[in-house]
Design a protein around this motif. Structure first.
Motif, PDB file in Angstrom:
ATOM      1  N   UNK A 135       0.386   0.196  -1.028  1.00 15.60           N
ATOM      2  CA  UNK A 135      -0.674   1.090  -1.503  1.00 15.60           C
ATOM      3  C   UNK A 135      -1.620   1.502  -0.378  1.00 15.60           C
ATOM      4  N   UNK A 136      -1.828   0.631   0.605  1.00 16.30           N
ATOM      5  CA  UNK A 136      -2.694   0.980   1.724  1.00 16.30           C
ATOM      6  C   UNK A 136      -2.083   2.105   2.556  1.00 16.30           C
ATOM      7  N   UNK A 137      -0.794   2.036   2.799  1.00 20.48           N
ATOM      8  CA  UNK A 137      -0.104   3.102   3.556  1.00 20.48           C
ATOM      9  C   UNK A 137      -0.178   4.418   2.790  1.00 20.48           C
ATOM     10  N   UNK A 138       0.034   4.356   1.479  1.00 22.40           N
ATOM     11  CA  UNK A 138      -0.040   5.555   0.650  1.00 22.40           C
ATOM     12  C   UNK A 138      -1.438   6.167   0.702  1.00 22.40           C
ATOM     13  N   UNK A 139      -2.472   5.344   0.651  1.00 20.59           N
ATOM     14  CA  UNK A 139      -3.855   5.823   0.699  1.00 20.59           C
ATOM     15  C   UNK A 139      -4.166   6.464   2.041  1.00 20.59           C
ATOM     16  N   UNK A 140      -3.716   5.838   3.132  1.00 19.74           N
ATOM     17  CA  UNK A 140      -3.983   6.366   4.472  1.00 19.74           C
ATOM     18  C   UNK A 140      -3.314   7.721   4.674  1.00 19.74           C
ATOM     19  N   UNK A 141      -2.108   7.888   4.153  1.00 22.85           N
ATOM     20  CA  UNK A 141      -1.386   9.159   4.307  1.00 22.85           C
ATOM     21  C   UNK A 141      -2.118  10.285   3.576  1.00 22.85           C
ATOM     22  N   UNK A 142      -2.704   9.949   2.420  1.00 23.10           N
ATOM     23  CA  UNK A 142      -3.386  10.972   1.617  1.00 23.10           C
ATOM     24  C   UNK A 142      -4.816  11.250   2.087  1.00 23.10           C
ATOM     25  N   UNK A 143      -5.325  10.466   3.017  1.00 22.01           N
ATOM     26  CA  UNK A 143      -6.716  10.614   3.470  1.00 22.01           C
ATOM     27  C   UNK A 143      -6.769  11.397   4.776  1.00 22.01           C
ATOM     28  N   UNK A 144      -7.298  12.627   4.748  1.00 20.87           N
ATOM     29  CA  UNK A 144      -7.349  13.429   5.988  1.00 20.87           C
ATOM     30  C   UNK A 144      -8.319  12.865   7.021  1.00 20.87           C
ATOM     31  N   UNK A 145      -9.237  12.008   6.596  1.00 23.79           N
ATOM     32  CA  UNK A 145     -10.215  11.422   7.518  1.00 23.79           C
ATOM     33  C   UNK A 145      -9.836  10.017   7.979  1.00 23.79           C
ATOM     34  N   UNK A 146      -8.625   9.608   7.663  1.00 26.47           N
ATOM     35  CA  UNK A 146      -8.184   8.271   8.066  1.00 26.47           C
ATOM     36  C   UNK A 146      -8.150   8.163   9.591  1.00 26.47           C
ATOM     37  N   UNK A 147      -8.472   7.007  10.145  1.00 24.75           N
ATOM     38  CA  UNK A 147      -8.398   6.828  11.604  1.00 24.75           C
ATOM     39  C   UNK A 147      -7.000   7.102  12.132  1.00 24.75           C
ATOM     40  N   UNK A 148      -6.917   7.500  13.379  1.00 24.38           N
ATOM     41  CA  UNK A 148      -5.625   7.740  13.993  1.00 24.38           C
ATOM     42  C   UNK A 148      -4.801   6.473  14.063  1.00 24.38           C
ATOM     43  N   UNK A 149      -3.522   6.629  14.318  1.00 15.83           N
ATOM     44  CA  UNK A 149      -2.608   5.493  14.336  1.00 15.83           C
ATOM     45  C   UNK A 149      -3.051   4.427  15.337  1.00 15.83           C
ATOM     46  N   UNK A 197      -1.281  -8.485  12.304  1.00 11.40           N
ATOM     47  CA  UNK A 197      -1.626  -7.202  12.931  1.00 11.40           C
ATOM     48  C   UNK A 197      -1.279  -6.045  12.006  1.00 11.40           C
ATOM     49  N   UNK A 198      -0.091  -6.110  11.388  1.00 12.94           N
ATOM     50  CA  UNK A 198       0.350  -5.018  10.513  1.00 12.94           C
ATOM     51  C   UNK A 198      -0.565  -4.873   9.301  1.00 12.94           C
ATOM     52  N   UNK A 199      -0.858  -5.981   8.618  1.00 12.42           N
ATOM     53  CA  UNK A 199      -1.686  -5.911   7.414  1.00 12.42           C
ATOM     54  C   UNK A 199      -3.090  -5.416   7.753  1.00 12.42           C
ATOM     55  N   UNK A 200      -3.668  -5.917   8.839  1.00 13.23           N
ATOM     56  CA  UNK A 200      -5.016  -5.477   9.226  1.00 13.23           C
ATOM     57  C   UNK A 200      -5.014  -4.007   9.661  1.00 13.23           C
ATOM     58  N   UNK A 201      -3.911  -3.557  10.242  1.00 14.00           N
ATOM     59  CA  UNK A 201      -3.813  -2.149  10.684  1.00 14.00           C
ATOM     60  C   UNK A 201      -3.747  -1.204   9.489  1.00 14.00           C
ATOM     61  N   UNK A 202      -2.890  -1.504   8.487  1.00 21.44           N
ATOM     62  CA  UNK A 202      -2.814  -0.614   7.322  1.00 21.44           C
ATOM     63  C   UNK A 202      -4.135  -0.647   6.563  1.00 21.44           C
ATOM     64  N   UNK A 203      -4.803  -1.806   6.559  1.00 21.49           N
ATOM     65  CA  UNK A 203      -6.109  -1.886   5.915  1.00 21.49           C
ATOM     66  C   UNK A 203      -7.155  -1.049   6.633  1.00 21.49           C
ATOM     67  N   UNK A 204      -7.121  -1.052   7.954  1.00 19.08           N
ATOM     68  CA  UNK A 204      -8.089  -0.281   8.745  1.00 19.08           C
ATOM     69  C   UNK A 204      -7.924   1.216   8.532  1.00 19.08           C
ATOM     70  N   UNK A 205      -6.709   1.656   8.330  1.00 20.10           N
ATOM     71  CA  UNK A 205      -6.461   3.087   8.115  1.00 20.10           C
ATOM     72  C   UNK A 205      -6.760   3.508   6.679  1.00 20.10           C
ATOM     73  N   UNK A 206      -6.656   2.559   5.745  1.00 18.76           N
ATOM     74  CA  UNK A 206      -6.890   2.903   4.335  1.00 18.76           C
ATOM     75  C   UNK A 206      -8.359   2.828   3.956  1.00 18.76           C
TER      76      UNK A 206
END
Length: 469
Positions: free
Chosen positions: A169-183, A244-253
């Motif tokens: 769900x975090x990845x899905x949220x980040x993809x739909x958010x135009x203001x999400x931080x860069x990769x 690292x992966x879980x914290x990264x998807x959380x940071x983008x979401x």
């Protein structure tokens, strides 16, 4: 096999896969949410980068653990390694500060569980939930390890499902958010550079105690010299990558412009806030159920482990003898378990941040000593052996441990002053205990020789000549 080894009842049943799974289960990947808000505030929202720094530091230290367990394939971890390298006094003090970590691990899980339940049901005080959980964990601890193991298999599976659900769900949220931080944005330090990153990485040291736990299974591994070192390194790599992966998807979401102004509920119960944001209220509630189960299991495993440590130290006379008593009905260390539960009552008045810092203090101190121990036994042997000065040995057993030691000390000194005050008091208590055993300290530490015979013989050798017995 010696009579003492037979009496210990330890069976060599664990292969490489089982050892790695044990290490990952002990690390409990869901603990990424334990300090999620706290470390994001410290690092200005760069939690993934702090995990990268922590992982790199831990890999050098994991290499040192692997080197020492090849030389001394017995249970005892940092205590045994430091004892053999620097003597019984240094070994005891290293084990003592590491004990601080293991005492706080159950406590921090009780606190998180209380906070999460209280967030969902505000009328229920978090302290009440923590206390009820503490009593339940004590009861399971007393009833026996078989029941604990069966319960933990279920709980660890639930915890893993929670992490997967959150990531999707975090990845899905980040993809739909135009203001999400860069990769790559979560991996770029902020305006203050790496100083806050190292401070955050110091707190995250508690997340990597799984590879230390693997080293304690040396007497239950089928091939300890071969599999334990591999399992230590694999546990650190796989666990670190998942963190690292879980914290990264959380940071983008979920992102804040200023983490210093983060609401208290985010700092204390980040998992609930994040999942409500990425998955909605109902799935967020499901995640809370999963996380609560994971916290209970982690707290249970932590309390079982530290109760066994206290039991062993009491049985050997290092700590008061009553700790080494078993309840005749269930064969469990009831006095040690009760002692851990009394200590865990501090969860009713400490903050999550204070408890997290305390765990890191002991872990980093022990990690530093293991790095030094590798150099000591490899290049300054006590028995007159000529050290191996080949390029490979110098890199693996001198250069890497020096780097690991330096990075660990850097993280250690980055902890907050309060941590040092409490840690210093704990160290002083251990030093007082040690000085009270001066006549034992003066006895020579037995040198372990694994050149011949099965590794199990070492258990007998340690028992007959232990410096503090």
């Amino acid at each position: 096999m010696s009579e003492r080894a037979e009496r210990s009842g330890l069976k060599r049943e664990l292969g490489l896969g089982g050892l790695v799974l044990f290490g990952l289960a002990y690390m409990a990947i869901a603990t990424v949410f334990t300090t999620y808000g706290i470390v994001n505030q410290i690092t200005e929202g760069h939690l993934p980068l702090a995990y990268v720094v922590a992982l790199l530091t831990m890999l050098f230290t994991a290499n040192s653990y692997a080197a020492m367990v090849r030389r001394y394939p017995v249970a005892g971890s940092a205590y045994t390694y430091t004892q053999q390298a620097f003597g019984g006094g240094a070994g005891f003090l290293t084990g003592w500060v590491l004990l601080l970590d293991y005492l706080f691990i159950p406590m921090i899980n009780f606190m998180i569980l209380g906070l999460y339940v209280s967030t969902q049901f505000p009328s229920i005080p978090a302290q009440l939930v923590s206390f009820i959980t503490l009593i339940a964990v004590f009861a399971f601890n007393v009833l026996g390890i078989t029941l604990v193991n069966k319960l933990n298999i279920i709980i660890v599976s639930i915890s893993g499902a929670a992490v997967i659900l959150f990531a999707v769900f975090a990845i899905k949220t980040a993809i739909a958010d135009p203001n999400a931080p860069g990769i790559l944005d979560p991996f770029i330090p902020g305006a203050e550079g790496f100083s806050p990153i190292f401070a955050g990485a110091g707190v995250l040291a508690l997340s990597f105690l799984g590879f230390d736990a693997v080293s304690t299974l040396s007497e239950e591994a089928k091939h300890p010299r071969r599999d334990i070192p591999r399992a230590i390194l694999l546990t650190a790599l796989i666990g670190g990558a998942l963190f690292i992966f879980v914290s990264w998807v959380g940071a983008r979401a979920y992102h804040l412009d200023d983490w210093s102004q983060a609401p208290r509920e985010l700092l204390d119960a980040a998992g609930i806030v994040l999942t409500h944001h990425v998955a909605g209220e109902w799935l967020g509630l499901l995640f809370v159920v999963f996380t609560v189960a994971g916290c209970f299991g982690s707290g249970l495993a932590g309390q079982v482990s530290v109760a066994r440590i206290l039991y062993s130290m009491g049985r050997d006379g290092t700590l008061p003898k009553p700790l080494g008593k078993l309840w005749s009905r269930f064969g469990t260390p009831v006095v040690a378990a009760a002692t851990v539960s009394v200590f865990a009552l501090a969860s009713l008045f400490l903050t999550l941040e204070q408890a997290a810092f305390m765990i890191s203090f002991g872990a980093l101190a022990a990690f530093a000593m293991v790095n030094l121990s590798v150099i000591r036994v490899s290049f300054f042997p006590k028995n007159g052996e000529r050290p191996d000065r080949s390029a490979k040995n110098i890199i693996l057993h001198a250069v890497f441990p020096v780097i690991g030691f330096a990075l660990t000390i850097w993280l250690w000194t980055s902890l907050q002053p309060t941590t040092w005050i409490v840690g210093g008091i704990w160290f002083a208590i251990g030093l007082a205990i040690l000085l009270g055993k001066t006549r034992f300290f003066s006895r020579p530490v037995p040198r372990m020789d694994f050149s011949e015979g099965p590794a199990t013989e070492v258990v007998d050798a340690m028992g007959e000549a232990a410096p503090f017995k």
